[in-house]
Design a protein around this motif. Sequence first.
Motif, PDB file in Angstrom:
ATOM      1  N   ASP A  31       0.839  -1.196   0.000  1.00 43.98           N
ATOM      2  CA  ASP A  31       0.000   0.000   0.000  1.00 43.98           C
ATOM      3  C   ASP A  31       0.878   1.253   0.000  1.00 43.98           C
ATOM      4  OD1 ASP A  31      -2.204   1.702   0.226  1.00 43.98           O
ATOM      5  OD2 ASP A  31      -2.192   1.588   2.429  1.00 43.98           O
ATOM      6  N   ALA A  34       2.242   4.517   2.203  1.00 45.23           N
ATOM      7  CA  ALA A  34       2.244   4.176   3.637  1.00 45.23           C
ATOM      8  C   ALA A  34       3.110   2.949   3.913  1.00 45.23           C
ATOM      9  CB  ALA A  34       0.810   3.943   4.118  1.00 45.23           C
ATOM     10  N   SER A  35       3.023   1.940   3.057  1.00 51.91           N
ATOM     11  CA  SER A  35       3.814   0.730   3.283  1.00 51.91           C
ATOM     12  C   SER A  35       5.314   1.000   3.102  1.00 51.91           C
ATOM     13  CB  SER A  35       3.359  -0.396   2.352  1.00 51.91           C
ATOM     14  OG  SER A  35       3.478  -0.018   0.994  1.00 51.91           O
ATOM     15  N   ASP A  37       6.751   3.835   3.933  1.00 59.78           N
ATOM     16  CA  ASP A  37       7.132   4.498   5.187  1.00 59.78           C
ATOM     17  C   ASP A  37       7.335   3.467   6.297  1.00 59.78           C
ATOM     18  OD1 ASP A  37       7.034   6.971   3.960  1.00 59.78           O
ATOM     19  OD2 ASP A  37       5.003   7.432   4.666  1.00 59.78           O
ATOM     20  N   ARG A  38       6.421   2.483   6.393  1.00 58.36           N
ATOM     21  CA  ARG A  38       6.575   1.427   7.409  1.00 58.36           C
ATOM     22  C   ARG A  38       7.855   0.630   7.157  1.00 58.36           C
ATOM     23  NH1 ARG A  38       1.133   0.720   6.434  1.00 58.36           N
ATOM     24  NH2 ARG A  38       1.548  -1.127   5.168  1.00 58.36           N
ATOM     25  N   PRO A 116       2.398  10.773  -3.795  1.00 54.11           N
ATOM     26  CA  PRO A 116       1.941   9.393  -3.579  1.00 54.11           C
ATOM     27  C   PRO A 116       1.709   8.636  -4.893  1.00 54.11           C
ATOM     28  CG  PRO A 116       0.782  10.869  -2.095  1.00 54.11           C
ATOM     29  CD  PRO A 116       1.589  11.734  -3.040  1.00 54.11           C
TER      30      PRO A 116
END
Length: 171
Positions: A31, A34-35, A37-38, A116
């Motif tokens: 994703d 966001a993924s 960043d994780r 994004p």
Amino acid sequence: MALVAVVWAAMLSFGGVAAETVMLYPNVFGDPPASLDRAREFLVAGGPSDYFPPLGAAVVVSGLAATVLTWRDPRLRWWIVGAAAVFIACDFVFSVLFFWPRNEIMFIDPVGTHTPEYLRQVAGEFVAGHWVRLAGGAVTAALTFTALLRWVRATATASVPAPAEPVGAGR
């Protein structure tokens, strides 16, 4: 010994890429952004960029050594040359030209540098291109293992003594 080293390194490299594909990639590219960043937060102590470059260098160096050392054996020569060529093309050159720039965009550039939408595009390109690297690793591992099997069979049959003639055979 170089033949065993290249088989070992190629198998480790392919296994690592295969494991990364099923364990890390769904989390890293599931994703974006966001993924991504994780993944940056999770891969702080170490990650694929710490593991694969030294392992890839081991495959290249041992592959070149095995090529030189097996060159006179036509049963092995082209299996090793093919393995080295596939690995260098698919796992080294392709990585440098295709993956490294995308890794920089997704994981090195400061968060917020890219939109994004652009991060999703780059992540999609990365995942699609990954199949080339996975296939190259599989072919490299298969070719080196085939060479090893051919070498083992050749040395095993060469060391087996010829059967003795039965008693009275020459009379």
